[in-house]
Design a protein around this motif. Structure first.
Motif, PDB file in Angstrom:
ATOM      1  N   SER A   3       4.229   1.061   2.328  1.00  0.00           N
ATOM      2  CA  SER A   3       4.013   0.831   3.649  1.00  0.00           C
ATOM      3  C   SER A   3       5.691   1.254   4.158  1.00  0.00           C
ATOM      4  O   SER A   3       5.581   1.483   5.564  1.00  0.00           O
ATOM      5  CB  SER A   3       4.054  -0.657   4.116  1.00  0.00           C
ATOM      6  N   ARG A  20      -0.158   2.008   5.499  1.00  0.00           N
ATOM      7  CA  ARG A  20       1.249   2.825   6.047  1.00  0.00           C
ATOM      8  C   ARG A  20       1.912   1.635   7.162  1.00  0.00           C
ATOM      9  O   ARG A  20       3.156   1.585   7.201  1.00  0.00           O
ATOM     10  CB  ARG A  20       1.091   4.225   6.719  1.00  0.00           C
ATOM     11  N   THR A  21       0.952   0.969   7.838  1.00  0.00           N
ATOM     12  CA  THR A  21       1.705   0.111   9.014  1.00  0.00           C
ATOM     13  C   THR A  21       1.383  -1.203   8.646  1.00  0.00           C
ATOM     14  O   THR A  21       1.465  -2.081   9.548  1.00  0.00           O
ATOM     15  CB  THR A  21       0.599   0.472  10.233  1.00  0.00           C
ATOM     16  N   THR A  69       4.055   9.388   6.025  1.00  0.00           N
ATOM     17  CA  THR A  69       2.884   9.856   6.318  1.00  0.00           C
ATOM     18  C   THR A  69       1.651   9.189   5.504  1.00  0.00           C
ATOM     19  O   THR A  69       2.081   8.578   4.641  1.00  0.00           O
ATOM     20  CB  THR A  69       2.985  11.421   6.039  1.00  0.00           C
ATOM     21  N   ASP A  70       0.536   9.466   6.080  1.00  0.00           N
ATOM     22  CA  ASP A  70      -0.474   9.012   5.248  1.00  0.00           C
ATOM     23  C   ASP A  70      -0.686   9.625   4.000  1.00  0.00           C
ATOM     24  O   ASP A  70      -1.179   8.957   3.050  1.00  0.00           O
ATOM     25  CB  ASP A  70      -1.827   9.112   6.189  1.00  0.00           C
ATOM     26  N   SER A  79      -9.029   6.273   2.857  1.00  0.00           N
ATOM     27  CA  SER A  79      -9.533   5.637   3.919  1.00  0.00           C
ATOM     28  C   SER A  79      -8.758   4.307   4.248  1.00  0.00           C
ATOM     29  O   SER A  79      -8.382   3.869   5.411  1.00  0.00           O
ATOM     30  CB  SER A  79     -10.919   5.078   3.754  1.00  0.00           C
ATOM     31  N   SER A  98      -5.257   4.359   3.416  1.00  0.00           N
ATOM     32  CA  SER A  98      -3.763   4.753   3.459  1.00  0.00           C
ATOM     33  C   SER A  98      -3.246   4.649   4.808  1.00  0.00           C
ATOM     34  O   SER A  98      -2.058   4.095   4.763  1.00  0.00           O
ATOM     35  CB  SER A  98      -3.961   6.412   3.222  1.00  0.00           C
ATOM     36  N   PRO A  99      -4.092   4.932   5.864  1.00  0.00           N
ATOM     37  CA  PRO A  99      -3.464   4.440   7.313  1.00  0.00           C
ATOM     38  C   PRO A  99      -3.206   3.161   7.364  1.00  0.00           C
ATOM     39  O   PRO A  99      -2.335   2.735   8.216  1.00  0.00           O
ATOM     40  CB  PRO A  99      -4.496   5.258   8.208  1.00  0.00           C
ATOM     41  N   VAL A 100      -4.129   2.363   6.846  1.00  0.00           N
ATOM     42  CA  VAL A 100      -3.751   0.915   7.165  1.00  0.00           C
ATOM     43  C   VAL A 100      -2.809   0.543   6.136  1.00  0.00           C
ATOM     44  O   VAL A 100      -1.567  -0.466   6.729  1.00  0.00           O
ATOM     45  CB  VAL A 100      -5.159   0.218   6.729  1.00  0.00           C
ATOM     46  N   VAL A 148       1.491   8.175   1.527  1.00  0.00           N
ATOM     47  CA  VAL A 148       0.853   6.879   0.977  1.00  0.00           C
ATOM     48  C   VAL A 148      -0.213   7.074  -0.090  1.00  0.00           C
ATOM     49  O   VAL A 148      -0.347   6.387  -1.253  1.00  0.00           O
ATOM     50  CB  VAL A 148       0.435   5.843   2.338  1.00  0.00           C
ATOM     51  N   PHE A 149      -1.117   7.916   0.177  1.00  0.00           N
ATOM     52  CA  PHE A 149      -2.139   8.481  -0.410  1.00  0.00           C
ATOM     53  C   PHE A 149      -1.784   8.509  -2.092  1.00  0.00           C
ATOM     54  O   PHE A 149      -2.151   8.092  -3.116  1.00  0.00           O
ATOM     55  CB  PHE A 149      -3.327   9.119  -0.099  1.00  0.00           C
TER      56      PHE A 149
END
Length: 286
Positions: free
Chosen positions: A186, A127-128, A190-191, A121, A123-125, A194-195
């Motif tokens: 970061s 990454r950016t 890709t997500d 959950s 990972s998208p945060v 990161v995960f």
């Protein structure tokens, strides 16, 4: 004659020096000379920790250059976690009944699922997270945090109390490594990458130090085998990236494991600690 200073009336002057003053002189009374092999063995936890950092950085570069599939890293992390947990359970056989052992396995499985879901959950945060920060700042910050991680890590052998009741890894050291992993993650594309990197980071800097610390009480062959595996893995991964980087790691490994103990052995001959009756009394506390 009494060796006291609080008496105002004494039969000798304040600057009186008895004839046997220097006969009570002792040189290096508590000195125990080190041996080279024991120092090399004591340096293996530092070597293992530095190898873990180089392995993690190599994995990050491979993910960034997309030469490593994140799914492969995730499956390898899961396999290493299972093997590490089984080894940890074997080394800490404290279960009185099979039911207690099953409960511990279920708790570990539940905690693992929660960590998986939390990292997925976030990972998208992550990454950016540092999109507005330059890469040079990220590299410098990550380097400083990994240096702090290496300095603040605990390389001591566990005591009997720690073996029976367990222990926590140094919080500052772990936080520094995980923070460095966050800022590096970061910069991935890709997500899922990161995960995979954050999952590998949790295992490398939060879980593996516990197992490594526990293995310090194992036979010398086990410690040597673990060190050799980590060193060869770090050397191979760095060699796939850059020959210069591999040479730098080999220099660090040789300096920490072999040169530093030899330097300490050489410096022992210059130790000159003088003790005598004039020293301040050291209280003996039970």
């Amino acid at each position: 004659m009494e060796k006291v200073l609080w008496k105002s009336q004494q039969p000798f002057p304040d600057n009186f020096v008895p004839a046997d003053f220097l006969s009570l002189l002792k040189k290096n009374p508590n000195f125990r000379p080190y041996t080279y092999s024991s120092l090399v063995l004591l340096s293996t936890p530092i070597t293992q920790h530095l190898a873990s950092i180089f392995i993690f950085l190599s994995v990050f570069v491979h993910l960034k250059e997309q030469s490593l599939d994140p799914r492969t890293l995730i499956w390898l992390s899961v396999a290493c976690f299972i093997l590490g947990y089984l080894l940890w359970s074997f080394l800490n056989q404290t279960h009185d009944t099979p039911h207690a052992a099953i409960n511990d396995y279920l708790k570990a499985f539940k905690s693992s699922i929660l960590i998986f879901l939390a990292l997925m959950s976030l990972s998208p945060v992550l990454r950016t997270l540092t999109a507005s920060t330059s890469s040079d700042t990220i590299w410098a910050l990550a380097a400083i945090l990994f240096i702090l991680n290496a300095i603040l890590a605990d390389y001591s052998a566990p005591s009997e109390k720690e073996l029976s009741h367990g222990r926590l890894i140094p919080v500052l050291s772990m936080n520094a490594a995980v923070s460095a992993s966050v800022v590096l993650a970061s910069r991935l594309a890709t997500d899922i990458a990161v995960f995979g990197l954050m999952l590998f980071s949790i295992q490398s800097f939060a879980l593996f130090p516990l197992l490594r610390h526990r293995l310090q009480t194992s036979p010398v062959a086990v410690q040597a085998s673990l060190t050799a595996c980590l060193v060869m893995s770090a050397t191979w991964l760095t060699l796939t990236l850059s020959q210069r980087l591999a040479y730098m790691y080999a220099l660090v490994f040789t300096s920490v494991t072999f040169c530093a103990p030899g330097l300490l052995i050489w410096a022992q001959k210059y130790k000159n600690e003088l003790r005598g009756p004039w020293d301040v009394a050291v209280p003996r506390v039970n």
